[in-house]
Design an enzyme around this catalytic site. Structure first.
Site, mmCIF file in Angstrom:
data_model
loop_
_atom_site.group_PDB
_atom_site.id
_atom_site.type_symbol
_atom_site.label_atom_id
_atom_site.label_comp_id
_atom_site.label_asym_id
_atom_site.label_seq_id
_atom_site.Cartn_x
_atom_site.Cartn_y
_atom_site.Cartn_z
ATOM 1 N N GLU A 127 12.292 48.130 37.882
ATOM 2 C CA GLU A 127 13.638 48.971 38.322
ATOM 3 C C GLU A 127 14.178 48.561 39.524
ATOM 4 O O GLU A 127 13.363 48.832 40.739
ATOM 5 C CB GLU A 127 13.333 50.500 38.097
ATOM 6 C CG GLU A 127 12.942 51.045 36.776
ATOM 7 C CD GLU A 127 14.110 51.200 35.812
ATOM 8 O OE1 GLU A 127 15.200 50.854 36.089
ATOM 9 O OE2 GLU A 127 13.707 51.577 34.468
ATOM 10 N N HIS A 143 19.222 47.093 28.791
ATOM 11 C CA HIS A 143 20.383 47.757 29.301
ATOM 12 C C HIS A 143 21.582 46.862 29.962
ATOM 13 O O HIS A 143 21.265 46.552 31.026
ATOM 14 C CB HIS A 143 20.034 48.902 30.242
ATOM 15 C CG HIS A 143 18.798 49.930 29.565
ATOM 16 N ND1 HIS A 143 18.031 50.504 30.254
ATOM 17 C CD2 HIS A 143 18.963 50.292 28.396
ATOM 18 C CE1 HIS A 143 17.390 51.143 29.366
ATOM 19 N NE2 HIS A 143 18.071 51.272 27.946
ATOM 20 N N HIS A 162 14.868 45.957 34.580
ATOM 21 C CA HIS A 162 15.868 47.083 34.618
ATOM 22 C C HIS A 162 16.559 47.220 35.785
ATOM 23 O O HIS A 162 16.001 46.841 36.839
ATOM 24 C CB HIS A 162 15.320 48.389 34.036
ATOM 25 C CG HIS A 162 15.130 48.114 32.661
ATOM 26 N ND1 HIS A 162 15.844 48.940 31.574
ATOM 27 C CD2 HIS A 162 14.161 47.815 32.114
ATOM 28 C CE1 HIS A 162 15.107 48.919 30.546
ATOM 29 N NE2 HIS A 162 14.058 48.080 30.492
HETATM 30 ZN ZN ZN Z 1 17.622 50.437 32.049
#
Ligand code: ZN
Length: 368
Positions: A329, A163, A253
């Protein structure tokens, strides 16, 4: 002085709706062929001596509207030091003020990590004699850069930025790669071979996307069946994993809503066993004991038995290879258990967490 707003650069994203006096109304631009948006990065010229108000009007329709409450825009006048600037969110509008001492100021969703910086990183690491390959190309023709470090029998994969708007993920890689090429990594590299893809989504990065590649595809929903037409970035990496096998993996992420660093695992994969999962939980426990910049209280809900989404890399890699497979994350807000009032969570702190993650792996690699 005319106020100028510009995002026509590497990683830039904004659309001007209107400028009325000292008030600037903006919208974030959705990813190409996609509804996702949240990443912004733009420059303002002519700011000196003015009391400016910026309003992003389309916050409610963004990918993660719950990301805005408690969030603060990052601002920089030198593109080196990115500080939080007090930001309000109400009725879908993200609003902040700026009184400039200099003509130019940059604003971003998070401290940017551009493709130019990516190439500086790749050059620096390759110049240390590390094995580099271009595993494949993106739909825009950019390289998927890959490094292989070490020679031990355990196969470790680190990959980031599926992402592209989650720029902290490549800051993490900067810390990880610098550590891996230092003498501190010796014990890990004797036991493991570390495969690194610092940026899985160069096209989204350069285009200023939040979540998708050049054709609007979310790469972290392609791991069950990547194709050259939709997701060559995933295909070339998964093919190399099929050659090497995977014992341990971290997919890096950023998370819009949760104000803390956390990991997510692979509960719910068809081959799940408590023994397999225990190694994942042990990694999280040790990391939380190793650094105040990690915790295990806040995080995602776990998938129930048999309900893992195998299109996501962490699940696919755990199922396909039996790997201890980790989604890391990091926050766009701050790591609330150890906050920084000036910068919030930042590139520098992401890089340090990259080091911490590998220090813990180095301790654990013999048990994985
Ligand atoms: Zn992500």
């Amino acid at each position: 002085m005319t106020l100028t707003i510009n995002a026509a650069f590497d990683g830039g994203n904004i659309r001007v709706v209107r400028v009325e006096g000292d008030r600037v109304d903006l919208e974030i631009v959705a990813d190409t062929d996609s509804d996702f948006y949240q990443w912004f990065y733009f420059r303002v010229g002519g700011a000196k001596g003015r009391d400016l108000t910026f309003r992003i009007l389309n916050g409610a329709g963004s990918a993660f509207p719950q990301g805005w409450p408690g969030y603060h825009v990052r601002a920089s006048t030198d593109r080196q030091d990115w500080r939080m600037t007090p930001t309000a969110y109400a009725d879908g509008v993200i609003e902040w003020q700026w009184r400039g001492d200099s003509d130019l100021v940059w604003f971003a969703y998070f401290e940017p990590y551009t493709m130019e910086r990516h190439h500086d990183l790749v050059a620096r690491i390759a110049a240390r004699g590390v094995h580099h390959e271009e595993l494949g190309q993106t739909l825009d023709g950019q390289a998927i850069d890959y490094f292989r470090i070490g020679s031990g029998p355990r196969q470790v994969w680190l990959y980031a930025r599926q992402h592209p708007g989650e720029s902290m993920a490549e800051w993490w890689m900067e810390g990880a790669l610098d550590w891996l090429t230092s003498s501190a990594a010796g014990p890990l590299l004797a036991k493991g071979t570390v495969h690194v893809v610092p940026n899985m989504n160069p096209d989204g990065t350069r285009r200023g996307h939040l979540r998708t590649n050049a054709v609007g595809v979310n790469l972290n929903r392609e791991w069950h069946a990547p194709t050259p037409e939709r997701s060559p970035e995933v295909l070339c990496v998964r093919n190399r994993m099929d050659q090497t096998g995977v014992d341990f993996a971290i997919d890096v992420h950023g998370d819009e809503a949760i104000p803390a660093n956390f990991i997510a695992g692979f509960e719910g994969i068809p081959s799940w066993t408590e023994e397999h999962g225990a190694k994942f939980y042990e990694y999280g426990r040790r990391l939380a004991g190793h650094t105040p910049d990690f915790q295990t209280q806040m995080g995602y809900e776990k998938a129930s038995a048999g309900n893992a989404n195998l299109a996501m890399s962490t699940n696919q890699v755990a199922e396909r290879f039996g790997a201890v497979s980790v989604t890391l994350e990091m926050p766009f807000k701050d790591h609330d258990p150890n906050p920084d009032a000036l910068h919030g969570w930042s590139g520098e702190r992401s890089a340090k967490l990259g080091v911490s993650c590998l220090e813990v792996l180095s301790e654990m690699i013999g048990e994985i």
